[in-house]
Design a protein around this motif. Structure first.
Motif, PDB file in Angstrom:
ATOM      1  N   UNK A 167       0.871  -1.180   0.000  1.00  0.00           N
ATOM      2  CA  UNK A 167       0.000   0.000   0.000  1.00  0.00           C
ATOM      3  C   UNK A 167       0.903   1.223   0.000  1.00  0.00           C
ATOM      4  N   UNK A 168       0.756   2.040  -1.075  1.00  0.00           N
ATOM      5  CA  UNK A 168       1.704   3.127  -1.289  1.00  0.00           C
ATOM      6  C   UNK A 168       0.960   4.445  -1.491  1.00  0.00           C
ATOM      7  N   UNK A 169       1.494   5.506  -0.883  1.00  0.00           N
ATOM      8  CA  UNK A 169       1.021   6.876  -1.140  1.00  0.00           C
ATOM      9  C   UNK A 169       2.123   7.637  -1.880  1.00  0.00           C
ATOM     10  N   UNK A 170       1.731   8.328  -2.965  1.00  0.00           N
ATOM     11  CA  UNK A 170       2.694   9.082  -3.773  1.00  0.00           C
ATOM     12  C   UNK A 170       2.262  10.538  -3.829  1.00  0.00           C
ATOM     13  N   UNK A 171       3.172  11.419  -3.602  1.00  0.00           N
ATOM     14  CA  UNK A 171       2.961  12.857  -3.805  1.00  0.00           C
ATOM     15  C   UNK A 171       4.053  13.369  -4.743  1.00  0.00           C
ATOM     16  N   UNK A 172       3.609  14.066  -5.791  1.00  0.00           N
ATOM     17  CA  UNK A 172       4.581  14.534  -6.781  1.00  0.00           C
ATOM     18  C   UNK A 172       4.093  15.823  -7.412  1.00  0.00           C
ATOM     19  N   UNK A 173       5.026  16.569  -7.931  1.00  0.00           N
ATOM     20  CA  UNK A 173       4.671  17.750  -8.720  1.00  0.00           C
ATOM     21  C   UNK A 173       5.721  17.937  -9.817  1.00  0.00           C
ATOM     22  N   UNK A 174       5.257  18.559 -10.907  1.00  0.00           N
ATOM     23  CA  UNK A 174       6.148  18.751 -12.045  1.00  0.00           C
ATOM     24  C   UNK A 174       5.429  19.464 -13.185  1.00  0.00           C
ATOM     25  N   UNK A 175       5.892  19.177 -14.391  1.00  0.00           N
ATOM     26  CA  UNK A 175       5.323  19.807 -15.592  1.00  0.00           C
ATOM     27  C   UNK A 175       5.089  18.736 -16.654  1.00  0.00           C
ATOM     28  N   UNK A 176       3.871  18.716 -17.181  1.00  0.00           N
ATOM     29  CA  UNK A 176       3.611  17.890 -18.364  1.00  0.00           C
ATOM     30  C   UNK A 176       4.075  18.703 -19.577  1.00  0.00           C
ATOM     31  N   UNK A 177       5.240  18.345 -20.095  1.00  0.00           N
ATOM     32  CA  UNK A 177       5.766  19.091 -21.241  1.00  0.00           C
ATOM     33  C   UNK A 177       4.939  18.820 -22.496  1.00  0.00           C
ATOM     34  N   UNK A 178       4.580  17.543 -22.706  1.00  0.00           N
ATOM     35  CA  UNK A 178       3.757  17.222 -23.875  1.00  0.00           C
ATOM     36  C   UNK A 178       3.254  15.795 -23.758  1.00  0.00           C
ATOM     37  N   UNK A 179       1.989  15.611 -24.123  1.00  0.00           N
ATOM     38  CA  UNK A 179       1.408  14.276 -24.277  1.00  0.00           C
ATOM     39  C   UNK A 179       0.699  14.238 -25.634  1.00  0.00           C
ATOM     40  N   UNK A 180       1.118  13.290 -26.469  1.00  0.00           N
ATOM     41  CA  UNK A 180       0.526  13.147 -27.806  1.00  0.00           C
ATOM     42  C   UNK A 180       0.120  11.692 -27.988  1.00  0.00           C
ATOM     43  N   UNK A 181      -1.110  11.483 -28.406  1.00  0.00           N
ATOM     44  CA  UNK A 181      -1.615  10.161 -28.746  1.00  0.00           C
ATOM     45  C   UNK A 181      -2.127  10.197 -30.185  1.00  0.00           C
ATOM     46  N   UNK A 182      -1.406   9.520 -31.068  1.00  0.00           N
ATOM     47  CA  UNK A 182      -1.801   9.413 -32.468  1.00  0.00           C
ATOM     48  C   UNK A 182      -2.087  10.787 -33.079  1.00  0.00           C
TER      49      UNK A 182
END
Length: 705
Positions: free
Chosen positions: A28-43
């Motif tokens: 059982x895991x808890x994750x906390x993160x922050x950052x930047x989505x530079x780019x997401x491309x799907x097809x």
């Protein structure tokens, strides 16, 4: 980056923290993160660029079943909160089932999440209201495939505005969805809007729309609207449209390939189809590109694939009432700024056309000198109209029952099969003008035109010696011509070339000063009112000069033959052959006999006929009359015939009518009748006042009474 499946995930994590409970089978895991989505491309579909991301996720992992199950999760994208739920199975292939949801997100905040390429298109729009949104990704996630993506969204009571376009959409309600389709690629992807509706000022718009196949952007939409046209003016954003108002009822279906617009010059809009109908009522239109407004427009329209059919449009154009039945072609690429003009083809009926209404006036107050008004031609439309106009008003005269096929493009205006009534007669023919160089050619047949009305209509051609008070008769014939126009589209007489074959019947010449000069030979009373039954001849016009073919003139006063030149500045060079013996009064005959005796006896023929050759030069208002020798007559005639040949070739070249093949040989000056004699007077060489050539002039002085 997977080029095979066209996937790209570029995420920069600035920080990440994970903690949890672990045992042999589960963790059982808890994750906390922050950052930047530079780019997401799907097809080729860009889902996100440069988006701040914060995530807080708790998941349960099972090493036996190879499952990761999200028990709770929050996702912040640019401070917009979404809930995250789902699972991932990695036993054999990565199979994902991810759900992201949000409720009552502000529309303007959601727009900020769009990639820059999308957001730039709507950067001038402001919105408010809330949107419910969910996003689901499920299926195999691997190096050779991407999962299914489905999203649903809805808006209630939203608003959208654009100050630049003066656009306000209120009470927006819609439900929509997005999917990459069964095959999970751009060809099967779509966006669908179901049952959308909105208020546009006092109007309403509703319908549905679907855009599919992102490789070609196919559209299937239906729109119903009842709106004011002034809002469409704002949306079109055409600076030349100064006024557009009225009401529009619209029921339109639109299907086709939107990407065909990208190569409009080659493909046109063959993949765009429209069906439906519309109605415009009480509309008004004013455009800088046309000098007259169009008022009280009422019409019904049918959308027929790629064209719009106009059913019986009625409107007021300037001071004229018009009716139009036509087809509008290429209107879609014009609206979307892919073509500079659209086409209109059909039938136009008008009660009148007033030329001065279409003259573009110079509005610069600082220019004080008077300038001619210029005609304005619209450059955004091509016309092919079978036109009928009951009356055309052109300054001092009217044309009635005009009909013609009018073909107008950006650089040319053609009138085919012209038929009209003017000056109590009729005219038939064709003409065309190239607008860039303002060159005009024409071919007309005219019948029973009243000469008095012609002189009145053209204000006596800006001359005084011969006016509408001096002339009468019916003119019939044919004219071929070519000419250049000035910048204001007025006639440049210096470039006029014309061939006119004509017949005048029941003619009269009254109180013409130049004829009164012949009272030396004929009683003045008879000359003041000369009547003739018919004359036939030909005129050739070139270099500001009218070349008059020989006319056999038989009248109640006297008979003569006549030819010569008449210049546009009213200078003249005429030649007459006049038979005196049977025409002059006894008093005139006595004077002639006395003068003949001074030069010796001249034997006459058995009919006592004497022929004189007379030259008339100078100008119409100040003619100079003198005797001429027969050989001078022949030389002048040869020169005129040579000029006529050059003019005919020039006209034939411009008109391409085959004049040279059709033209018959002109009859030469008739040989002197057998038994007639010529009175030869002592002559001296004198410079010709018109042609600056050496010609023979008489020393004999004629005393006029």
């Amino acid at each position: 980056n997977n080029k095979f499946t066209k996937q790209l995930y570029s995420i920069m994590l600035n920080s990440a923290n994970a903690k949890g409970d672990f045992n042999e089978k589960e963790h059982k895991v808890s994750i906390n993160t922050k950052g930047i989505i530079e780019k997401i491309i799907l097809d080729n579909l860009v889902l996100s660029t440069n988006t701040d991301i914060k995530a807080s996720i708790e998941y349960l992992g099972n090493t036996s079943t190879k499952d990761i199950i999200i028990r709770s999760g929050d996702l912040l994208l640019n401070d917009l909160l979404f809930s995250v739920d789902g699972k991932l199975n990695y036993k054999e292939e990565n199979n994902i089932d991810l759900i992201i949801k949000s409720k009552e997100i502000k529309i303007e905040e959601l727009i900020k999440l769009l990639p820059e390429s999308y957001a730039s298109n709507i950067k001038d729009y402001k919105s408010n209201g809330f949107i419910d949104f969910d996003f689901r990704m499920n299926g195999e996630l691997s190096h050779k495939s991407i999962p299914n993506i489905n999203s649903n969204f809805s808006i209630k009571n939203g608003n959208l505005s654009n100050k630049k376009l003066n656009l306000i959409l209120s009470n927006i309600n819609l439900k929509g969805s997005f999917s990459n389709g069964k095959e999970r690629k751009s060809q099967t992807s779509y966006i669908r809007l179901d049952n959308f509706s909105t208020n546009w000022n006092n109007g309403k718009i509703s319908g549905y729309a679907k855009i599919e196949d992102f490789s070609s952007l196919k559209i299937d939409a239906k729109i119903k609207a009842n709106i004011g046209l002034e809002k469409i003016k704002d949306l079109l954003n055409q600076k030349d449209i100064k006024e557009l108002n009225g009401n529009l009822d619209l029921d339109l279906e639109l299907k086709g390939d939107l990407k065909s617009f990208e190569d409009i010059s080659k493909k046109g809009v063959e993949k765009i189809y429209m069906n439906g109908n519309a109605k415009i009522s009480k509309a008004n239109y004013l455009d800088n590109r046309i000098p007259q407004s169009i008022r009280n427009i009422n019409s019904e329209f049918i959308f027929n694939n790629q064209s719009i059919i106009i059913n019986n449009l009625k409107a007021k154009l300037g001071n004229s009432n018009l009716e139009l039945k036509a087809e509008i072609i290429d209107i879609l690429p014009y609206i979307f700024n892919k073509k500079d003009r659209f086409s209109l083809k059909g039938n136009l009926d008008m009660d009148k056309f007033i030329l001065k209404d279409w003259e573009k006036k110079n509005k610069k107050e600082e220019i004080k000198e008077e300038k001619k008004e210029e005609l304005s031609f619209p450059d955004f439309i091509n016309l092919d109209l079978n036109t009928r106009i009951k009356r055309i008003e052109i300054e001092s005269f009217n044309i009635n029952n005009f009909s013609s096929r009018i073909i107008y493009t950006f650089n040319s205006l053609s009138l085919e099969n012209i038929s009209l009534n003017v000056f109590k007669g009729s005219i038939r023919g064709n003409t065309s003008i190239t607008l860039r160089d303002r060159k005009v050619i024409g071919d007309f047949v005219f019948n029973s035109i009243n000469s008095k009305d012609v002189f009145n209509g053209f204000k006596n051609f800006d001359q005084k010696p011969i006016t509408s008070n001096n002339i009468n008769g019916l003119i019939s014939g044919r004219i071929n011509f070519s000419t250049q126009l000035n910048k204001d589209y007025s006639l440049d007489s210096k470039t006029l070339n014309a061939n006119i074959n004509y017949k005048i019947t029941n003619g009269e010449l009254n109180n013409i000063e130049i004829l009164k000069k012949l009272s030396y030979f004929v009683d003045e009373k008879e000359i003041n009112n000369v009547k003739f039954k018919e004359i036939n001849s030909n005129l050739l016009i070139s270099n500001s000069c009218i070349n008059v073919d020989e006319i056999d003139f038989q009248s109640n006063a006297f008979n003569f033959s006549f030819f010569g030149k008449h210049y546009f500045d009213n200078k003249i060079d005429y030649r007459l052959r006049l038979k005196l013996s049977e025409l002059a009064s006894k008093k005139k005959k006595a004077k002639l006999q006395k003068q003949r005796e001074e030069f010796g006896e001249i034997q006459e023929d058995e009919n006592s006929k004497i022929t004189l050759f007379i030259k008339i030069t100078g100008s119409l208002d100040k003619p100079i009359i003198s005797y001429d020798k027969k050989n001078n007559i022949e030389r002048v005639k040869e020169r005129i015939n040579s000029d006529k040949e050059k003019i005919s070739k020039a006209i034939d070249k411009d008109l391409n009518l085959g004049i040279e093949n059709m033209k018959k040989e002109k009859q030469e000056w008739k040989k002197q009748e057998r038994g007639e004699y010529i009175i030869d007077w002592e002559e001296e060489k004198k410079k010709d006042t018109i042609n600056n050539k050496e010609n023979n002039e008489t020393k004999f002085n004629i005393e006029w009474e």
